[in-house]
Write an enzyme that holds these catalytic residues in place. Structure first.
Site, PDB file in Angstrom:
ATOM      1  N   CYS A   1       0.813  -1.219   0.000  1.00  0.00           N
ATOM      2  CA  CYS A   1       0.000   0.000   0.000  1.00  0.00           C
ATOM      3  C   CYS A   1       0.846   1.268   0.000  1.00  0.00           C
ATOM      4  O   CYS A   1       0.321   2.358  -0.178  1.00  0.00           O
ATOM      5  CB  CYS A   1      -0.936   0.011   1.196  1.00  0.00           C
ATOM      6  SG  CYS A   1      -0.074   0.100   2.772  1.00  0.00           S
TER       7      CYS A   1
ATOM      8  N   ASP B   1       2.515   2.535   2.621  1.00  0.00           N
ATOM      9  CA  ASP B   1       2.624   3.186   3.929  1.00  0.00           C
ATOM     10  C   ASP B   1       4.013   2.942   4.521  1.00  0.00           C
ATOM     11  O   ASP B   1       4.538   1.831   4.460  1.00  0.00           O
ATOM     12  CB  ASP B   1       1.577   2.633   4.902  1.00  0.00           C
ATOM     13  CG  ASP B   1       0.155   2.994   4.520  1.00  0.00           C
ATOM     14  OD1 ASP B   1      -0.017   3.916   3.701  1.00  0.00           O
ATOM     15  OD2 ASP B   1      -0.779   2.373   5.041  1.00  0.00           O
TER      16      ASP B   1
ATOM     17  N   CYS C   1      -1.921   6.507   4.644  1.00  0.00           N
ATOM     18  CA  CYS C   1      -3.332   6.864   4.728  1.00  0.00           C
ATOM     19  C   CYS C   1      -3.704   7.318   6.136  1.00  0.00           C
ATOM     20  O   CYS C   1      -2.911   7.221   7.071  1.00  0.00           O
ATOM     21  CB  CYS C   1      -4.182   5.661   4.312  1.00  0.00           C
ATOM     22  SG  CYS C   1      -4.033   4.253   5.436  1.00  0.00           S
TER      23      CYS C   1
ATOM     24  N   CYS D   1      -2.570  -1.376   8.687  1.00  0.00           N
ATOM     25  CA  CYS D   1      -2.076  -0.153   9.343  1.00  0.00           C
ATOM     26  C   CYS D   1      -1.770  -0.419  10.814  1.00  0.00           C
ATOM     27  O   CYS D   1      -0.748   0.029  11.338  1.00  0.00           O
ATOM     28  CB  CYS D   1      -3.103   0.967   9.208  1.00  0.00           C
ATOM     29  SG  CYS D   1      -3.447   1.426   7.502  1.00  0.00           S
TER      30      CYS D   1
END
Length: 178
Positions: free
Chosen positions: A71, A73, A98, A141
């Site tokens: 992603c 991150d 995000c 996350c």
């Protein structure tokens, strides 16, 4: 001024999710069946706690840098440890990612402060995800936050071990003993 600009950038995305101007879920979200972020995620995104960095060369600072290639991150978490008590006295983070990644980092830094190192290693991503009510697609996350905590502790312990080896040969310690 910078903060206001950031909110302008956030607002179109939130409107797409059905948020109104005040950040409340509106009728568009209910009608479309779109899941909006939990208020804790929005709060930690809009008002992140403990953003910043410490000197990575400080012997009392551990730095964890982790990322999720899938992603994009990237999360850097740093802890400052009191040598005498072994407790984490301060923590900070910088995250590129995000809103859920930023919120997970922010929550993690709040949770590690004031706790002994062995206790922070018991913080699990599922606890962070539950606290923030993260949807399944955003669980990575909270996993990053858990990994960042572990990496920061590991870095701190590696520094201490290295200093212990160097400390035996260091001239300043020999002079202090004499």
């Amino acid at each position: 001024m910078l903060r206001a600009g950031g909110r302008r950038l956030l607002a179109p995305g939130l409107r797409r999710l059905g948020f109104g101007a005040a950040g409340e879920a509106g009728p568009a979200a209910a009608a479309a069946g779109v899941r909006a972020y939990h208020e804790r995620v929005v709060d930690h995104y809009n008002n992140p706690r403990n953003v910043g960095s410490f000197d990575k060369d400080d012997p009392n600072v551990g730095t964890g840098l982790v990322g999720a290639p899938a992603c994009g991150d990237v999360m850097k978490m740093q802890i400052r440890v009191d040598e005498d008590s072994g407790k984490i006295v301060d923590a900070c983070f910088k995250t590129f990612g995000c809103g859920s990644a930023i919120a997970s980092s922010s929550v993690a830094t709040e949770w590690v402060k004031g706790k002994p190192m062995d206790e922070v290693l018991t913080i699990k991503n599922t606890e962070i995800a539950k606290h923030l009510s993260l949807p399944p697609v955003k669980l990575h996350c909270s996993m990053l936050a858990e990994d960042a905590i572990k990496a920061a502790v590991k870095d701190y312990e590696a520094k201490k071990a290295k200093m212990g080896q160097k400390g035996e040969d260091s001239p300043s310690e020999k002079a202090a003993e004499a």
